[in-house]
Design a protein around this motif. Structure first.
Motif, PDB file in Angstrom:
ATOM      1  N   GLY A 729       0.775  -1.233   0.000  1.00 23.57           N
ATOM      2  CA  GLY A 729       0.000   0.000   0.000  1.00 23.57           C
ATOM      3  C   GLY A 729       0.802   1.276   0.000  1.00 23.57           C
ATOM      4  O   GLY A 729       0.274   2.359  -0.250  1.00 23.57           O
ATOM      5  N   ALA A 730       2.091   1.193   0.262  1.00 19.91           N
ATOM      6  CA  ALA A 730       2.941   2.387   0.310  1.00 19.91           C
ATOM      7  C   ALA A 730       4.127   2.178  -0.626  1.00 19.91           C
ATOM      8  O   ALA A 730       4.428   1.041  -1.013  1.00 19.91           O
ATOM      9  N   PRO A 731       4.810   3.246  -1.012  1.00 19.77           N
ATOM     10  CA  PRO A 731       5.997   3.084  -1.865  1.00 19.77           C
ATOM     11  C   PRO A 731       7.005   2.158  -1.191  1.00 19.77           C
ATOM     12  O   PRO A 731       7.348   2.355  -0.019  1.00 19.77           O
ATOM     13  N   ARG A 732       7.461   1.163  -1.946  1.00 18.52           N
ATOM     14  CA  ARG A 732       8.371   0.184  -1.355  1.00 18.52           C
ATOM     15  C   ARG A 732       9.457  -0.225  -2.353  1.00 18.52           C
ATOM     16  O   ARG A 732       9.195  -0.390  -3.545  1.00 18.52           O
ATOM     17  N   GLN A 733      10.649  -0.426  -1.807  1.00 17.01           N
ATOM     18  CA  GLN A 733      11.697  -1.131  -2.547  1.00 17.01           C
ATOM     19  C   GLN A 733      11.588  -2.599  -2.169  1.00 17.01           C
ATOM     20  O   GLN A 733      11.643  -2.958  -0.995  1.00 17.01           O
ATOM     21  N   MET A 734      11.429  -3.458  -3.179  1.00 19.56           N
ATOM     22  CA  MET A 734      11.226  -4.873  -2.949  1.00 19.56           C
ATOM     23  C   MET A 734      12.410  -5.667  -3.504  1.00 19.56           C
ATOM     24  O   MET A 734      13.199  -5.167  -4.318  1.00 19.56           O
ATOM     25  N   VAL A 735      12.502  -6.915  -3.090  1.00 22.47           N
ATOM     26  CA  VAL A 735      13.585  -7.798  -3.524  1.00 22.47           C
ATOM     27  C   VAL A 735      12.984  -9.116  -3.995  1.00 22.47           C
ATOM     28  O   VAL A 735      12.186  -9.734  -3.274  1.00 22.47           O
ATOM     29  N   PHE A 736      13.347  -9.532  -5.205  1.00 23.03           N
ATOM     30  CA  PHE A 736      13.015 -10.864  -5.710  1.00 23.03           C
ATOM     31  C   PHE A 736      14.267 -11.711  -5.592  1.00 23.03           C
ATOM     32  O   PHE A 736      15.291 -11.423  -6.204  1.00 23.03           O
ATOM     33  N   GLU A 737      14.197 -12.752  -4.802  1.00 26.08           N
ATOM     34  CA  GLU A 737      15.356 -13.578  -4.485  1.00 26.08           C
ATOM     35  C   GLU A 737      15.084 -15.012  -4.931  1.00 26.08           C
ATOM     36  O   GLU A 737      13.996 -15.547  -4.712  1.00 26.08           O
ATOM     37  N   VAL A 738      16.084 -15.631  -5.580  1.00 23.01           N
ATOM     38  CA  VAL A 738      15.970 -17.021  -6.021  1.00 23.01           C
ATOM     39  C   VAL A 738      17.151 -17.805  -5.452  1.00 23.01           C
ATOM     40  O   VAL A 738      18.298 -17.327  -5.486  1.00 23.01           O
ATOM     41  N   MET A 739      16.880 -18.987  -4.944  1.00 20.81           N
ATOM     42  CA  MET A 739      17.903 -19.828  -4.328  1.00 20.81           C
ATOM     43  C   MET A 739      17.863 -21.234  -4.927  1.00 20.81           C
ATOM     44  O   MET A 739      16.788 -21.743  -5.230  1.00 20.81           O
ATOM     45  N   LEU A 740      19.044 -21.834  -5.070  1.00 22.15           N
ATOM     46  CA  LEU A 740      19.162 -23.213  -5.533  1.00 22.15           C
ATOM     47  C   LEU A 740      20.046 -23.975  -4.569  1.00 22.15           C
ATOM     48  O   LEU A 740      21.088 -23.484  -4.137  1.00 22.15           O
ATOM     49  N   LYS A 741      19.644 -25.176  -4.268  1.00 18.37           N
ATOM     50  CA  LYS A 741      20.517 -26.091  -3.535  1.00 18.37           C
ATOM     51  C   LYS A 741      20.372 -27.476  -4.128  1.00 18.37           C
ATOM     52  O   LYS A 741      19.284 -27.904  -4.525  1.00 18.37           O
ATOM     53  N   GLY A 742      21.495 -28.161  -4.227  1.00 17.27           N
ATOM     54  CA  GLY A 742      21.514 -29.504  -4.795  1.00 17.27           C
ATOM     55  C   GLY A 742      22.859 -30.136  -4.527  1.00 17.27           C
ATOM     56  O   GLY A 742      23.615 -29.691  -3.655  1.00 17.27           O
ATOM     57  N   THR A 743      23.194 -31.179  -5.303  1.00 16.75           N
ATOM     58  CA  THR A 743      24.460 -31.880  -5.079  1.00 16.75           C
ATOM     59  C   THR A 743      25.074 -32.276  -6.407  1.00 16.75           C
ATOM     60  O   THR A 743      24.382 -32.471  -7.413  1.00 16.75           O
ATOM     61  N   TYR A 744      26.405 -32.357  -6.389  1.00 19.83           N
ATOM     62  CA  TYR A 744      27.140 -33.053  -7.440  1.00 19.83           C
ATOM     63  C   TYR A 744      27.333 -34.493  -6.991  1.00 19.83           C
ATOM     64  O   TYR A 744      27.603 -34.763  -5.818  1.00 19.83           O
ATOM     65  N   ASP A 745      27.209 -35.404  -7.931  1.00 17.68           N
ATOM     66  CA  ASP A 745      27.548 -36.804  -7.666  1.00 17.68           C
ATOM     67  C   ASP A 745      28.832 -37.089  -8.440  1.00 17.68           C
ATOM     68  O   ASP A 745      28.805 -37.330  -9.651  1.00 17.68           O
ATOM     69  N   LEU A 746      29.961 -37.036  -7.760  1.00 20.28           N
ATOM     70  CA  LEU A 746      31.275 -37.143  -8.385  1.00 20.28           C
ATOM     71  C   LEU A 746      31.860 -38.517  -8.067  1.00 20.28           C
ATOM     72  O   LEU A 746      32.494 -38.721  -7.027  1.00 20.28           O
ATOM     73  N   ASP A 747      31.611 -39.463  -8.960  1.00 21.06           N
ATOM     74  CA  ASP A 747      32.089 -40.835  -8.771  1.00 21.06           C
ATOM     75  C   ASP A 747      31.692 -41.373  -7.410  1.00 21.06           C
ATOM     76  O   ASP A 747      32.497 -41.965  -6.677  1.00 21.06           O
ATOM     77  N   GLY A 748      30.434 -41.146  -7.057  1.00 23.15           N
ATOM     78  CA  GLY A 748      29.924 -41.652  -5.788  1.00 23.15           C
ATOM     79  C   GLY A 748      30.119 -40.719  -4.624  1.00 23.15           C
ATOM     80  O   GLY A 748      29.567 -40.946  -3.547  1.00 23.15           O
ATOM     81  N   ARG A 749      30.898 -39.648  -4.814  1.00 21.83           N
ATOM     82  CA  ARG A 749      31.127 -38.679  -3.729  1.00 21.83           C
ATOM     83  C   ARG A 749      30.182 -37.502  -3.907  1.00 21.83           C
ATOM     84  O   ARG A 749      30.136 -36.875  -4.947  1.00 21.83           O
ATOM     85  N   LYS A 750      29.414 -37.197  -2.862  1.00 20.68           N
ATOM     86  CA  LYS A 750      28.450 -36.104  -2.913  1.00 20.68           C
ATOM     87  C   LYS A 750      29.126 -34.786  -2.538  1.00 20.68           C
ATOM     88  O   LYS A 750      29.945 -34.726  -1.623  1.00 20.68           O
ATOM     89  N   GLU A 751      28.744 -33.743  -3.267  1.00 22.61           N
ATOM     90  CA  GLU A 751      29.262 -32.412  -2.966  1.00 22.61           C
ATOM     91  C   GLU A 751      28.117 -31.417  -3.108  1.00 22.61           C
ATOM     92  O   GLU A 751      27.424 -31.381  -4.123  1.00 22.61           O
ATOM     93  N   GLU A 752      27.917 -30.607  -2.101  1.00 28.36           N
ATOM     94  CA  GLU A 752      26.791 -29.680  -2.081  1.00 28.36           C
ATOM     95  C   GLU A 752      27.008 -28.522  -3.066  1.00 28.36           C
ATOM     96  O   GLU A 752      28.118 -28.024  -3.222  1.00 28.36           O
TER      97      GLU A 752
END
Length: 981
Positions: A729-752
């Motif tokens: 309802g009032a003048p505002r500065q807003m933020v659109f934020e996007v986040m990703l989380k996942g893993t690499y599977d490196l020859d059976g070794r997981k890495e975030e």
């Protein structure tokens, strides 16, 4: 002679070993004190200075400027480089800096000493008796530029490489015991003719110095030795082919040798050692070539940016003369092209690069030690980069060794910007010299895994397209370890049909922001759709920031930031000395915003192979180009951290196609989210979420966009967001934020894997044109000129709002755009824009109804882009506007777009921003409401008193024209000329 035969014969002449390591027992370190004498008249050779003591002393390795040898610079100094702004030599203001006792330069750093010409260096050295019947070589790393050597009064020869060590075979000149070495060094550029602005020689960057700055050694080997060792990895066959060229000095002794090769990993988590392989070799006419294939086996370690695993090859050549033992570093790496993209070891790779311009103010030359280069590369990595182009110079071996360890893809270049008096392909010496230099570079540094790409140099003139076509053809046939482009060029240069990839401008920037409001929908695909090979953007960015005068104290070496001192004086003389840090921070925020959107636009483009920033760090020359996110020393600036930069520049970047950044609250915010992912591998089980919040962190909505795997590549859609804004309802500065989380599977070794990005946008309460028309302006008289009624209102103690958009004459020559100065206004001869953003008094009560930070941001585009400024030169010295435009630091005129003052007994608010009552633009309507609300409030109490005539002058006075005093201009300002050549 046919040019192909010239190149072939030049290659055959490369007869001395560059790069690699010898057994330490065969070296004499020549660092220390040498005799020294300047030879201004070039009489040393005729007068046999090589055979007598010299008059002075100097410590080597080092340069003349480092040792305070040479002349103090003055207006008479003949600089190596182009000057397109000669106002320094004529402008009365600059007269005080032209004086000998206060000499300062505005267009590049000022060296403590300068000398171009010949100098002699001499010393004696004890050669051990057990070096008899051995080969002896004088090794000089990074002399500048041409050397000639005498040993015991006899001339040995000369060399002129700017890229590799000068190596002299002195076997037949030295004797056991005391020997006299005399070295003549000339740093005149007419002998190599690479072009005065080439970063290998110019005063714009490192400086044109005389001396030897790297390792200086006498090296001893057996008479039968390995003259060259090259390693050619094949990751598919799991082999490394080693090619060795053996030589026997003057064919002395039996022509038999045994070659033993072994290799082992030395920086990987997995130890890997290759068994010894031996070959018997018989030399013919004193030479032989040996090829040995090493089986790297199942434990083979690959080298890339994520896992820079290296091997050390040990080569032993044994004969009746003894054993020559040398080592080479190499990586099992394949850098290839498939279609329009690069692939490293078969994995899709995008280059995120910077240009290294050889700006090292403390020494005046590129670092000769690995530690310094490793620091540079690791800082670049912290900003998400993986690539570096060396602009018209080749770095020393230490850079390649450090890049190997860090995992950084390099593009060295021949040491030439063959322009500005030098032309390529016209039969000049540069044609032969550049080919020979790149051959020497490849021989010296070609084994390093980080050496992935090569060009002949920067932006040539002449019949250059034909020349670089032959250049690329030659290298494609000669060495498959690297990929090749003819030259790195601007947008006005012709296309190079034979190049394996292009480094070219013309597909970069934010030009659309000059004409329409910012968005993040567009990309560059229309400009590169027809390009069939990888396209890498040439010198991306070049967004300027105001100088940081706190940096001056860091220049403790040979080059001083007296240009910064001049700019500081100009700011002080315009009564704004206290604004310096504010200007730097505010312009820096705009600079960061521009880099973010230019890079993201690149990442949104299909099949865009990469970009090269100009540059991550500031560029000290060509007028002073403060384009870096770091200072010239690669130290972080306050306004953008590496973590901030990695949001939009890293292996994995979340992107959002957003149609606009300012909204009515009746609108809906929309975004199409995608990802550009060039990481170690595909991301498994990725979860992508979003949030919309205000700038203080209050969440309005959030949700999940995507669950699943993410493949390598870009334009990978993750989902769409549509959010109604009616709850705001009032003048505002807003933020659109996007986040990703996942893993690499490196020859059976997981890495975030984690990634985050965000975009600010602004929401304003819906205001119709009827609302604006019916707005109660109370006792505020609104006019677009300072008319008679306005004066009457002021003299009666009333309030006046002057909306003077398009009506100002004092300041009309200052061109303001939303984006900042490009490169700098000195080098580009006052090409617009002339400003570097806004400094806004964001705590001013007016901004209670118009949310803003202290710097330009997207909501200011409608108010600022291509809008007039007012020049306040005659206003009181302590006067500061509410919205201040930041002028080019070469002039630092006090200018702005919004101010308030006590005038003629009344209170005045005046602006050049468009505040039309009939505007349907949210930002303009909201600013109009905010200004009028403020003027009707008790807070409207101007701090400054300004004479009425000063305000009137804004409508009638004109400032003097800026005179550059130079007719010539950079090539980028005359692109048609280059396109025809």
């Amino acid at each position: 002679m046919n040019k192909h035969r010239i190149w072939a014969s030049a290659f055959a002449m490369l007869a001395l070993t560059y790069g690699g390591k010898l057994s330490a027992q065969g070296r004499l370190n020549l660092a220390g004190q040498w005799e020294f004498q300047i030879d201004r008249a070039d009489k040393g050779t005729a007068d046999k200075w090589y055979d007598r003591p010299l008059e002075d002393r100097i410590l080597l390795p080092g340069s003349m400027p480092q040792r305070l040898k040479g002349d103090r610079p003055s207006v008479e100094t003949q600089w190596t480089g182009s000057l397109y702004d000669s106002s320094y030599f004529y402008n009365p203001y600059m007269e005080k800096y032209r004086r000998e006792e206060n000499f300062k330069l505005p267009f590049f750093l000022t060296p403590d000493r300068h000398y171009v010409g010949t100098a002699w260096y001499r010393r004696t050295v004890e050669v051990p008796a057990d070096w008899k019947n051995r080969r002896v070589v004088l090794y000089l790393e990074r002399p500048h530029i041409e050397t000639e050597l005498w040993v015991n009064g006899k001339k040995v020869g000369g060399d002129n490489s700017l890229c590799v060590p000068h190596c002299y075979d002195v076997t037949d000149y030295v004797k056991s015991g005391e020997n006299a070495l005399a070295l003549r060094v000339s740093n005149r550029i007419d002998g190599v003719c690479v072009g005065a602005d080439s970063h290998s020689v110019t005063d714009q960057t490192q400086g044109n110095w005389n001396g030897v700055v790297g390792r200086m050694e006498l090296r001893s080997t057996p008479l039968l030795y390995a003259e060259d060792i090259q390693v050619y990895p094949n990751i598919h066959d799991r082999t490394a082919t080693v090619r060795i060229r053996l030589k026997q000095h003057r064919g002395k002794g039996r022509p038999d040798a045994e070659v033993k090769l072994s290799a082992k990993s030395f920086n990987a988590d997995v130890e890997h050692e290759i068994p010894v392989v031996s070959r018997r070799v018989k030399l013919k006419k004193g030479q032989a070539e040996v090829e040995v294939v090493l089986d790297m086996g199942e434990k083979m370690q690959l080298w890339d940016e994520f896992n820079p695993a290296l091997y050390e090859l040990t080569a032993e050549v044994s004969s009746e003369h003894g054993t020559d033992k040398q080592t080479r570093t190499f990586g099992m790496r394949e850098f290839k092209i498939d279609g329009k993209m690069f692939y490293v070891n078969g994995r899709l790779t995008q280059l995120r690069g910077t240009v290294e311009n050889c700006d090292f103010p403390l020494t005046g030359y590129a670092p000769m030690d690995e530690e310094s280069w490793e620091r540079v590369f690791r800082i670049c990595r912290s900003y998400g980069l993986n690539h570096m182009r060396f602009h018209s110079f080749c770095p020393p071996e230490a850079a390649f060794a450090a890049a190997d360890r860090v995992g950084f893809y390099l593009q060295p270049e021949g040491p030439s910007w063959p322009n500005h008096g030098v032309k390529l392909g016209n039969g000049m010496y540069i044609d032969r010299y550049l080919m020979e230099e790149t051959q020497r570079m490849n021989k010296a540094y070609g084994n390093y895994a980080s050496f992935c790409m090569m060009a002949c140099g920067n932006e040539p003139a002449g019949n250059w397209v034909a020349w670089v076509s032959d250049f690329v053809d030659y290298w494609k046939k000669t060495d498959s370890r690297h990929v090749y482009t003819g030259a790195s060029v601007g947008g006005g240069w012709a296309w190079q049909p034979k190049s394996m990839y292009h480094v070219k401008a013309g597909v970069r920037g934010l030009d659309e922001w000059r004409r329409r409001a910012p968005e993040s929908m567009s990309d560059f695909r229309a400009k590169i759709d027809t390009v069939s090979v990888p396209f890498v953007s040439h010198e991306t960015g070049q967004w300027c920031v105001f100088p940081n005068f706190d940096e001056i104290s860091k220049y403790t070496g040979v080059n001083k930031a007296k240009n910064f001192e001049i700019f500081r004086d100009i700011l002080n003389d315009n009564h704004m000395g206290g604004m310096a840090h504010k200007f730097m921070m505010a312009s820096g925020k705009l600079q960061t915003l521009c880099y973010k959107h230019e890079i993201e636009r690149t990442l949104r483009t299909p099949d865009y192979a990469g970009f090269q920033l100009l540059a991550l760090n500031d560029y000290s020359g060509q007028g002073t180009a403060l384009v870096g996110l770091t200072d010239v020393f690669f130290d972080e600036k306050e306004y953008c951290s590496p973590e901030d930069f990695r949001e939009f520049c890293s292996p994995t970047v979340l992107l959002a196609r957003i149609p606009k950044f300012t909204y009515w609250n009746r609108d809906a915010f929309t975004a199409a989210v995608e990802v550009a992912h060039y990481g170690k591998a595909a991301i498994r089980d990725a979860e992508v979420s979003y949030r919309i919040c205000d700038k203080y962190g209050k969440t309005y909505t959030e949700g999940t966009l995507y669950n699943g795997d993410v493949a390598l590549g870009n334009n990978i859609g993750l989902g769409n967001v549509t959010v109604a804004l009616d709850k705001i309802g009032a003048p505002r500065q807003m933020v659109f934020e996007v986040m990703l989380k996942g893993t690499y599977d490196l020859d059976g070794r997981k890495e975030e894997v984690r990634s985050r990005n965000h975009w600010d946008f602004w929401v304003y309460p819906q205001t119709t044109l009827d609302d604006l028309a019916r707005m109660d302006t109370g006792d505020v008289y609104i006019t677009d000129v300072l008319d008679e009624k306005a004066e009457q209102v002021l003299k009666a103690g009333g309030k006046v709002l002057v909306t003077a958009a398009g009506k100002i004459t004092y300041g009309k020559d200052i061109v303001q755009q939303f984006t900042p100065v490009f490169w700098n206004t000195s080098w580009f001869k006052m090409r617009p824009p002339h400003t570097t953003g806004l400094y806004i008094e964001s705590n001013h009560p007016l901004f209670r109804n118009f949310p803003t930070d202290y710097h330009s941001d997207m909501q200011w585009w409608d108010l600022v882009n291509r809008k007039q400024v007012m020049q306040f030169t005659e206003f009181p010295a302590d006067f500061q506007p509410i919205v201040q435009s930041i002028d080019t630091w070469f002039l630092s005129r006090k200018i702005g777009m919004l101010f308030e003052a006590n005038v003629a007994g009344g209170r005045l608010m005046m602006t050049t921003m468009p505040l039309d009552a009939d505007s349907g633009v949210p930002v303009i309507a909201q600013m109009r409401k905010a200004v009028i609300a403020y003027m009707q409030s008790d807070d409207f109490r101007p701090q400054y008193t300004v004479d009425l005539q000063c305000v009137k002058d804004l409508f009638t006075k004109e400032a003097p024209k800026v005179n550059m005093y130079t007719n010539d201009s950079p090539d980028e300002l005359k692109p048609k000329l280059n396109a025809k050549k």
